[in-house]
Scaffold this motif. Structure first.
Motif, PDB file in Angstrom:
ATOM      1  N   GLU A  87      -0.315 -29.036  66.664  1.00 13.86           N
ATOM      2  CA  GLU A  87       0.113 -28.788  65.144  1.00 13.86           C
ATOM      3  C   GLU A  87      -0.877 -29.741  64.341  1.00 13.86           C
ATOM      4  N   LEU A  88      -1.181 -30.997  64.744  1.00 13.90           N
ATOM      5  CA  LEU A  88      -2.109 -31.726  64.099  1.00 13.90           C
ATOM      6  C   LEU A  88      -3.608 -31.125  63.906  1.00 13.90           C
ATOM      7  N   LYS A  89      -3.988 -30.419  64.853  1.00  5.76           N
ATOM      8  CA  LYS A  89      -5.139 -29.696  65.048  1.00  5.76           C
ATOM      9  C   LYS A  89      -5.401 -28.736  64.106  1.00  5.76           C
ATOM     10  N   LYS A  90      -4.132 -27.939  63.832  1.00  4.66           N
ATOM     11  CA  LYS A  90      -4.071 -26.674  63.014  1.00  4.66           C
ATOM     12  C   LYS A  90      -4.101 -27.364  61.552  1.00  4.66           C
ATOM     13  N   LYS A  91      -3.336 -28.338  61.295  1.00  3.89           N
ATOM     14  CA  LYS A  91      -3.339 -28.964  60.097  1.00  3.89           C
ATOM     15  C   LYS A  91      -4.537 -29.352  59.520  1.00  3.89           C
ATOM     16  N   ILE A  92      -5.503 -30.037  60.141  1.00  2.00           N
ATOM     17  CA  ILE A  92      -6.566 -30.604  60.160  1.00  2.00           C
ATOM     18  C   ILE A  92      -7.502 -29.445  59.711  1.00  2.00           C
ATOM     19  N   ASP A  93      -7.578 -28.391  60.553  1.00  2.00           N
ATOM     20  CA  ASP A  93      -8.651 -27.340  60.495  1.00  2.00           C
ATOM     21  C   ASP A  93      -8.149 -26.636  58.604  1.00  2.00           C
ATOM     22  N   GLN A  94      -6.985 -26.765  58.428  1.00  2.00           N
ATOM     23  CA  GLN A  94      -6.781 -25.928  57.212  1.00  2.00           C
ATOM     24  C   GLN A  94      -6.770 -27.019  56.019  1.00  2.00           C
ATOM     25  N   GLU A  95      -6.680 -28.325  56.199  1.00  2.00           N
ATOM     26  CA  GLU A  95      -6.602 -29.371  55.231  1.00  2.00           C
ATOM     27  C   GLU A  95      -7.930 -29.070  54.170  1.00  2.00           C
ATOM     28  N   LYS A  96      -7.438 -29.243  52.846  1.00  2.00           N
ATOM     29  CA  LYS A  96      -8.318 -28.856  51.836  1.00  2.00           C
ATOM     30  C   LYS A  96      -9.610 -30.107  52.051  1.00  2.00           C
ATOM     31  N   ASN A  97      -9.418 -31.384  52.153  1.00  2.00           N
ATOM     32  CA  ASN A  97     -10.405 -32.520  52.008  1.00  2.00           C
ATOM     33  C   ASN A  97     -11.281 -32.091  53.306  1.00  2.00           C
ATOM     34  N   TYR A  98     -10.671 -31.657  54.437  1.00  2.00           N
ATOM     35  CA  TYR A  98     -11.611 -31.431  55.499  1.00  2.00           C
ATOM     36  C   TYR A  98     -12.636 -30.458  55.161  1.00  2.00           C
ATOM     37  N   LEU A  99     -11.958 -29.041  54.432  1.00  2.00           N
ATOM     38  CA  LEU A  99     -12.690 -28.045  54.297  1.00  2.00           C
ATOM     39  C   LEU A  99     -13.758 -28.340  53.030  1.00  2.00           C
ATOM     40  N   SER A 100     -13.524 -29.094  52.144  1.00  2.00           N
ATOM     41  CA  SER A 100     -14.595 -29.671  51.078  1.00  2.00           C
ATOM     42  C   SER A 100     -15.575 -30.437  51.790  1.00  2.00           C
ATOM     43  N   ALA A 101     -15.331 -31.147  52.653  1.00  2.00           N
ATOM     44  CA  ALA A 101     -16.070 -32.379  53.454  1.00  2.00           C
ATOM     45  C   ALA A 101     -17.095 -31.471  54.227  1.00  2.00           C
ATOM     46  N   SER A 102     -16.441 -30.258  54.914  1.00  2.00           N
ATOM     47  CA  SER A 102     -17.473 -29.617  55.792  1.00  2.00           C
ATOM     48  C   SER A 102     -18.560 -28.872  54.931  1.00  2.00           C
ATOM     49  N   GLN A 103     -18.006 -28.358  53.771  1.00  2.00           N
ATOM     50  CA  GLN A 103     -18.801 -27.671  53.029  1.00  2.00           C
ATOM     51  C   GLN A 103     -20.014 -28.501  52.165  1.00  2.00           C
ATOM     52  N   PHE A 104     -19.543 -29.581  51.896  1.00  2.00           N
ATOM     53  CA  PHE A 104     -20.385 -30.696  51.213  1.00  2.00           C
ATOM     54  C   PHE A 104     -21.566 -30.979  52.166  1.00  2.00           C
ATOM     55  N   ALA A 105     -21.250 -31.037  53.708  1.00  2.00           N
ATOM     56  CA  ALA A 105     -22.059 -31.354  54.457  1.00  2.00           C
ATOM     57  C   ALA A 105     -23.067 -30.461  54.761  1.00  2.00           C
ATOM     58  N   LEU A 106     -22.667 -28.915  54.796  1.00  2.00           N
ATOM     59  CA  LEU A 106     -23.426 -27.923  55.079  1.00  2.00           C
ATOM     60  C   LEU A 106     -24.650 -27.803  53.869  1.00  2.00           C
ATOM     61  N   SER A 107     -24.229 -28.009  52.787  1.00  2.00           N
ATOM     62  CA  SER A 107     -24.716 -27.802  51.352  1.00  2.00           C
ATOM     63  C   SER A 107     -25.984 -28.827  51.554  1.00  2.00           C
ATOM     64  N   ALA A 108     -25.762 -30.282  51.921  1.00  2.00           N
ATOM     65  CA  ALA A 108     -26.748 -31.360  52.094  1.00  2.00           C
ATOM     66  C   ALA A 108     -27.719 -31.106  53.185  1.00  2.00           C
ATOM     67  N   GLN A 109     -27.395 -30.333  54.184  1.00  2.00           N
ATOM     68  CA  GLN A 109     -28.190 -29.951  55.455  1.00  2.00           C
ATOM     69  C   GLN A 109     -29.039 -28.784  54.810  1.00  2.00           C
TER      70      GLN A 109
END
Length: 307
Positions: free
Chosen positions: A158-180
């Protein structure tokens, strides 16, 4: 006799005045010439100074190296710990999820501080990448704190699913990919200063045929792969160059022709969906596929690294 003296005196006076006028004129003419020469000298020096400044690219190898060690590695060290934690979580191998995510939150804050320790704003793309990596780490810190709280009441799955959908995590991933993407675009600009046949920017067409792909340099290919990962919102442990090498191997081995795949996007889809890319793939194939190719002297291009 007296009249002749008066005439002589008059001629003498006129001659004197004429000489005086000529002398004054020559004096001011000399000043004007000197001024013009001085202005021309400094104008030439100013133009030369501007040309010299213009000839210095903001994307020197030392800038790429400085960014790698002060910004990129700070983010990468956190990312590795994040992936390790998520792997443990998905396998149910940790009974201390709360403390694990608290540690991740603390690490993200520390790494964001480290990434801020140098000013990369003189190189626009590197400055952009720096800001995005710092934002990513700050958002990962928030996502980790939230996960630490949720871990007290949720199961691993349940925790893994929550994290995968959590808005801060999704935004963090997107910023990391933009930086790359910005970092690899900066590498392309550097390559263009070393080899004038390489464009300083490259925007891939919607459908890039493999026949066109094969003609591109490694720095362009890597930038395209960074674009591909950003478009897919795919945060990975492997680097864009690892994906580049797998695409090239797929084409060189004849698999693309055998499977009648004609575009880069189709190959990338296939490789990602089958999880056929690993960190280190580029290094393994470098001597075979990329001997004597132009790349900046960065650790992830030159040797095996866990980062």
């Amino acid at each position: 006799m007296e009249k002749r003296l008066t005439t002589t005196a008059m001629l003498f006076s006129v001659g004197f005045v004429f000489m005086l006028v000529c002398s004054v004129g020559a004096f001011f003419y000399g000043i004007q010439i000197g001024t013009e020469k001085t202005e021309a000298k400094y104008e030439k020096e100013d133009v030369g100074s501007k040309q010299a400044s213009a000839s210095v690219s903001p994307y020197q190898q030392q800038d790429l190296v400085s960014f790698y060690h002060t910004v990129f590695l700070s983010y990468r060290e956190f990312q590795n710990e994040w992936f390790s934690a998520m792997n443990k979580l998905s396998q149910g191998k940790t009974n201390e999820a709360t403390s694990m995510f608290k540690d991740l939150a603390s690490l993200a804050g520390d790494k964001a501080h480290e990434a801020s320790s140098v000013n990369m704003q003189s190189s626009p793309l590197l400055g952009e990448a720096q800001v995005s990596y710092i934002r990513s780490l700050n958002l990962f810190e928030e996502a980790s704190n939230k996960a630490a709280t949720q871990a007290k009441t949720l199961s691993f799955n349940e925790l893994k699913k929550k994290i995968d959908q959590e808005k801060n995590y999704l935004s963090a991933s997107q910023f990391a990919l933009s930086a790359q993407q910005a970092y690899y675009a900066a590498m392309l600009k550097w390559a263009a200063t070393v080899d004038l046949d390489i464009p300083s920017d490259y925007k891939s067409p919607a459908l890039l045929e493999l026949t066109q792909w094969k003609k591109l340099t490694i720095t362009i290919k890597n930038k395209i792969m960074a674009d591909q990962l950003l478009t897919r919102k795919k945060l990975t442990h492997y680097y864009p160059q690892d994906l580049t090498s797998r695409v090239d191997e797929f084409v060189e081995s004849g698999q693309a022709a055998k499977m009648k795949v004609h575009t880069v996007t189709a190959v990338v889809d296939l490789l990602i969906n089958t999880e056929a890319v690993r960190s280190g793939d580029f290094i393994e194939s470098k001597s075979r596929l990329y001997e004597n190719t132009l790349l900046p002297q960065l650790p992830f291009f030159t040797s095996e690294t866990n980062l």
